[in-house]
Design a protein around this motif. Structure first.
Motif, PDB file in Angstrom:
ATOM      1  N   SER A   1     -33.232 -14.951  22.590  1.00  0.00           N
ATOM      2  CA  SER A   1     -33.065 -16.265  21.976  1.00  0.00           C
ATOM      3  C   SER A   1     -34.387 -16.742  21.374  1.00  0.00           C
ATOM      4  CB  SER A   1     -32.570 -17.280  23.009  1.00  0.00           C
ATOM      5  OG  SER A   1     -31.298 -16.910  23.500  1.00  0.00           O
TER       6      SER A   1
ATOM      7  N   ARG B   1     -39.687 -32.672  19.894  1.00  0.00           N
ATOM      8  CA  ARG B   1     -38.369 -32.045  19.805  1.00  0.00           C
ATOM      9  C   ARG B   1     -38.486 -30.580  20.196  1.00  0.00           C
ATOM     10  NH1 ARG B   1     -34.690 -35.322  16.534  1.00  0.00           N
ATOM     11  NH2 ARG B   1     -33.213 -33.617  16.861  1.00  0.00           N
TER      12      ARG B   1
ATOM     13  N   GLY C   1     -35.730 -27.017  20.503  1.00  0.00           N
ATOM     14  CA  GLY C   1     -34.385 -26.522  20.284  1.00  0.00           C
ATOM     15  C   GLY C   1     -34.304 -25.025  20.523  1.00  0.00           C
ATOM     16  N   ARG C   2     -33.099 -24.556  20.820  1.00  0.00           N
ATOM     17  CA  ARG C   2     -32.895 -23.139  21.095  1.00  0.00           C
ATOM     18  C   ARG C   2     -31.760 -22.592  20.231  1.00  0.00           C
ATOM     19  NH1 ARG C   2     -31.652 -20.159  26.916  1.00  0.00           N
ATOM     20  NH2 ARG C   2     -30.063 -18.735  26.136  1.00  0.00           N
ATOM     21  N   TRP C   3     -31.980 -21.388  19.691  1.00  0.00           N
ATOM     22  CA  TRP C   3     -30.985 -20.666  18.904  1.00  0.00           C
ATOM     23  C   TRP C   3     -30.698 -19.321  19.571  1.00  0.00           C
ATOM     24  CZ3 TRP C   3     -34.125 -24.181  16.865  1.00  0.00           C
ATOM     25  CH2 TRP C   3     -33.707 -24.965  15.780  1.00  0.00           C
ATOM     26  N   THR C   4     -29.470 -18.853  19.397  1.00  0.00           N
ATOM     27  CA  THR C   4     -29.150 -17.507  19.830  1.00  0.00           C
ATOM     28  C   THR C   4     -29.669 -16.513  18.789  1.00  0.00           C
ATOM     29  OG1 THR C   4     -27.022 -17.356  18.683  1.00  0.00           O
ATOM     30  CG2 THR C   4     -27.031 -18.394  20.864  1.00  0.00           C
TER      31      THR C   4
ATOM     32  N   TYR D   1     -27.058 -22.523  16.827  1.00  0.00           N
ATOM     33  CA  TYR D   1     -27.871 -23.546  17.484  1.00  0.00           C
ATOM     34  C   TYR D   1     -27.266 -23.819  18.855  1.00  0.00           C
ATOM     35  CZ  TYR D   1     -30.286 -28.044  18.093  1.00  0.00           C
ATOM     36  OH  TYR D   1     -31.056 -29.075  18.564  1.00  0.00           O
ATOM     37  N   ASP D   2     -28.041 -23.571  19.893  1.00  0.00           N
ATOM     38  CA  ASP D   2     -27.544 -23.614  21.275  1.00  0.00           C
ATOM     39  C   ASP D   2     -27.694 -25.012  21.882  1.00  0.00           C
ATOM     40  OD1 ASP D   2     -26.420 -22.688  23.563  1.00  0.00           O
ATOM     41  OD2 ASP D   2     -28.109 -21.436  24.177  1.00  0.00           O
ATOM     42  N   TRP D   3     -28.903 -25.515  21.846  1.00  0.00           N
ATOM     43  CA  TRP D   3     -29.151 -26.871  22.367  1.00  0.00           C
ATOM     44  C   TRP D   3     -30.469 -27.411  21.826  1.00  0.00           C
ATOM     45  CZ3 TRP D   3     -33.797 -26.724  24.714  1.00  0.00           C
ATOM     46  CH2 TRP D   3     -34.183 -25.607  25.440  1.00  0.00           C
ATOM     47  N   GLY D   4     -30.641 -28.742  21.959  1.00  0.00           N
ATOM     48  CA  GLY D   4     -31.865 -29.385  21.512  1.00  0.00           C
ATOM     49  C   GLY D   4     -32.105 -30.666  22.272  1.00  0.00           C
TER      50      GLY D   4
END
Length: 199
Positions: free
Chosen positions: A168, A186, A188-191, A196-199
């Protein structure tokens, strides 16, 4: 001339990236040996001849260097997020430009050496704000996906990136309203697939 980024490869060579103040300000990349001897100097400029600069550098398992920043194309009336790849010998091996209206740019880059992936993160300018911008490329230079995430009337900026052991991507930066002067941190996490996974 200014330097904005530095990285070392597995052999101890040092790469410094920034901007060369030429007729049109261009990407500037310099390679030094482990003992500090200058090996080569390379520059590259966008089609628009504007202020182009490297903001971040990363090296893959084969010693190729990826320079992320922004370049002025002239086509959109602003700057475009740009990734340029050089070989260890200093040969330019590819240029990727995300052409969108407004002021866009990459501010960080990371290489997943195990999986052969290159990620560049930054900002995607739009009317009344800016989005987070994240792109994934193969080490061979193929663009795989680009993701933009943002809220209306919000300015999001990316300052740092990290890769998790599972593949990720984490971006960290700031975001502020177009009407408020204050900004907030801020994250945020992406797979790896670009979701977009969460922020």
């Amino acid at each position: 001339d200014e330097a904005f980024a530095v990285v070392s490869d597995a052999a101890g060579n040092v790469y410094v990236g920034g901007v060369a103040a030429m007729t049109s300000d261009d990407f500037l990349l310099i390679k030094y040996s482990p003992s500090g001897a200058r090996r080569w100097v390379r520059t590259w400029g966008g089609a628009g001849g504007g202020y182009d600069h490297i903001a971040a550098l990363a090296v893959d398992a084969n010693g190729n260097v990826y320079a992320a920043g922004r370049s002025y194309s002239g086509a959109t009336g602003g700057w475009d997020a740009t990734l340029v790849k050089w070989t260890p010998a200093g040969k330019r091996a590819g240029v990727k430009v995300i052409v969108e209206p407004g002021i866009d740019g990459y501010s960080c880059v990371a290489v997943d050496k195990t999986r052969g992936r290159v990620y560049a993160g930054g900002y995607d300018g739009r009317t009344g704000g800016s989005n987070w911008l994240l792109s994934r490329f193969s080490t061979g230079g193929k663009g795989l996906w680009t993701s933009t995430v943002g809220d209306p009337d919000t300015y999001l900026a990316t300052n740092a990136m990290a890769l998790t052991p599972g593949g990720s991507v984490i971006l960290a930066g700031s975001g502020g309203s177009g009407t408020a002067q204050a900004t907030d941190g801020r994250v945020g996490r992406w797979t790896a697939a670009g979701d977009y996974d969460w922020g």
